[in-house]
Write a protein that holds these residues in place. Structure first.
Motif, PDB file in Angstrom:
ATOM      1  N   ALA A 122      54.837 -20.887 -14.809  1.00 35.86           N
ATOM      2  CA  ALA A 122      55.346 -20.764 -16.176  1.00 35.86           C
ATOM      3  C   ALA A 122      55.864 -22.125 -16.595  1.00 35.86           C
ATOM      4  N   GLY A 123      55.470 -22.586 -17.759  1.00 36.14           N
ATOM      5  CA  GLY A 123      55.951 -23.876 -18.254  1.00 36.14           C
ATOM      6  C   GLY A 123      55.114 -25.038 -17.753  1.00 36.14           C
ATOM      7  N   ASP A 124      55.674 -26.230 -17.878  1.00 30.66           N
ATOM      8  CA  ASP A 124      54.975 -27.476 -17.544  1.00 30.66           C
ATOM      9  C   ASP A 124      55.540 -28.072 -16.253  1.00 30.66           C
ATOM     10  N   VAL A 125      55.043 -27.601 -15.106  1.00 31.54           N
ATOM     11  CA  VAL A 125      55.560 -28.085 -13.823  1.00 31.54           C
ATOM     12  C   VAL A 125      55.238 -29.555 -13.586  1.00 31.54           C
ATOM     13  N   HIS A 173      55.667 -31.909 -15.505  1.00 33.43           N
ATOM     14  CA  HIS A 173      56.739 -32.725 -16.082  1.00 33.43           C
ATOM     15  C   HIS A 173      58.116 -32.143 -15.791  1.00 33.43           C
ATOM     16  N   GLY A 174      58.210 -31.310 -14.744  1.00 32.31           N
ATOM     17  CA  GLY A 174      59.496 -30.775 -14.307  1.00 32.31           C
ATOM     18  C   GLY A 174      60.092 -29.706 -15.205  1.00 32.31           C
ATOM     19  N   ALA A 175      59.312 -29.129 -16.075  1.00 28.74           N
ATOM     20  CA  ALA A 175      59.838 -28.128 -17.006  1.00 28.74           C
ATOM     21  C   ALA A 175      59.169 -26.774 -16.794  1.00 28.74           C
ATOM     22  N   GLY A 176      59.000 -26.372 -15.561  1.00 25.80           N
ATOM     23  CA  GLY A 176      58.359 -25.096 -15.301  1.00 25.80           C
ATOM     24  C   GLY A 176      58.740 -24.580 -13.936  1.00 25.80           C
ATOM     25  N   ARG A 177      58.197 -23.425 -13.602  1.00 31.28           N
ATOM     26  CA  ARG A 177      58.470 -22.838 -12.292  1.00 31.28           C
ATOM     27  C   ARG A 177      57.269 -22.047 -11.804  1.00 31.28           C
ATOM     28  N   PHE A 178      57.113 -22.027 -10.506  1.00 33.13           N
ATOM     29  CA  PHE A 178      56.084 -21.221  -9.870  1.00 33.13           C
ATOM     30  C   PHE A 178      56.672 -19.853  -9.559  1.00 33.13           C
ATOM     31  N   TYR A 179      55.816 -18.831  -9.560  1.00 36.22           N
ATOM     32  CA  TYR A 179      56.274 -17.514  -9.137  1.00 36.22           C
ATOM     33  C   TYR A 179      55.105 -16.714  -8.566  1.00 36.22           C
ATOM     34  N   TYR A 180      55.447 -15.750  -7.734  1.00 36.73           N
ATOM     35  CA  TYR A 180      54.518 -14.828  -7.096  1.00 36.73           C
ATOM     36  C   TYR A 180      54.653 -13.498  -7.821  1.00 36.73           C
ATOM     37  N   ALA A 181      53.549 -12.820  -8.038  1.00 36.36           N
ATOM     38  CA  ALA A 181      53.587 -11.486  -8.650  1.00 36.36           C
ATOM     39  C   ALA A 181      52.558 -10.592  -7.964  1.00 36.36           C
ATOM     40  N   TYR A 182      52.963  -9.358  -7.691  1.00 34.97           N
ATOM     41  CA  TYR A 182      52.130  -8.392  -6.983  1.00 34.97           C
ATOM     42  C   TYR A 182      52.285  -7.030  -7.646  1.00 34.97           C
ATOM     43  N   GLY A 183      51.191  -6.329  -7.809  1.00 32.38           N
ATOM     44  CA  GLY A 183      51.249  -4.971  -8.320  1.00 32.38           C
ATOM     45  C   GLY A 183      50.002  -4.621  -9.097  1.00 32.38           C
TER      46      GLY A 183
END
Length: 179
Positions: A55-58, A60-70
């Motif tokens: 999510a966001g612009d990683v 340039h340091g303005a984002g984050r990674f995430y895991y999603a399952y379902g």
């Protein structure tokens, strides 16, 4: 049916065809619509999908990674929780015969989650999810991706961002845990 009605029906059905074709080729993902897919696949023998998203612009340091399952639209697990920082690892995998890949991993609530992707010669493409209870070598869950349904990013900025993560020592030493 008169000539005008037939013409209108033909135009309407022709206009819908590209949308129908596009809907059937959109890769499965648990990522939010505005987020980018780093890795995703529907799991074999299941209605569930596993995804690594950003999510966001990683870059340039303005984002984050995430895991999603379902199931699509109904995540059962998202890590980290919104507003939290997660800690992921990325481990390079190498095998004989021009085959290699990577594994993303994280630990949450006493369990280690490993998402992996392997590709190589002869159109080999494999991936999946392995879940281990902390301190145990035998998986409590192991699922493979549906054949031919692995989605990997080709965005260099996203790949470069994951290359900065630490490598998982257990995966480095032993590879992907198996049953």
């Amino acid at each position: 049916m008169n000539h005008s009605a037939k013409a209108l029906l033909l135009v309407a059905s022709t206009a819908l065809m590209p949308a129908i074709a596009l809907a059937s080729t959109t890769p499965a993902s648990m990522c939010a619509k505005s987020d980018q897919v780093v890795f995703s696949c529907p799991l074999a023998g299941s209605q569930k999908t596993v995804s690594m998203c950003v999510a966001g612009d990683v870059a340039h340091g303005a984002g984050r990674f995430y895991y999603a399952y379902g199931r699509e639209g109904k995540p059962e697990l998202t890590y980290p929780a919104a507003g939290s920082e997660g800690e992921f690892t990325r481990t390079h995998l190498t095998f004989a015969g021009n085959t290699g890949g990577y594994a993303y991993a994280f630990t949450n609530a006493g369990f280690k989650y490993v998402i992996y992707s392997v590709s190589g010669s002869n159109n080999l493409q494999d991936g999946g999810l392995v879940v281990l209870k902390d301190g145990q070598a035998k998986p409590v869950k192991q699922s493979t991706c549906q054949s031919g349904k692995v989605t990997d990013t080709d965005d260099d900025a996203l790949i470069d961002a994951t290359l900065k993560w630490k490598s998982d020592p257990a995966i480095d030493k032993n590879g992907i845990p198996t049953r």
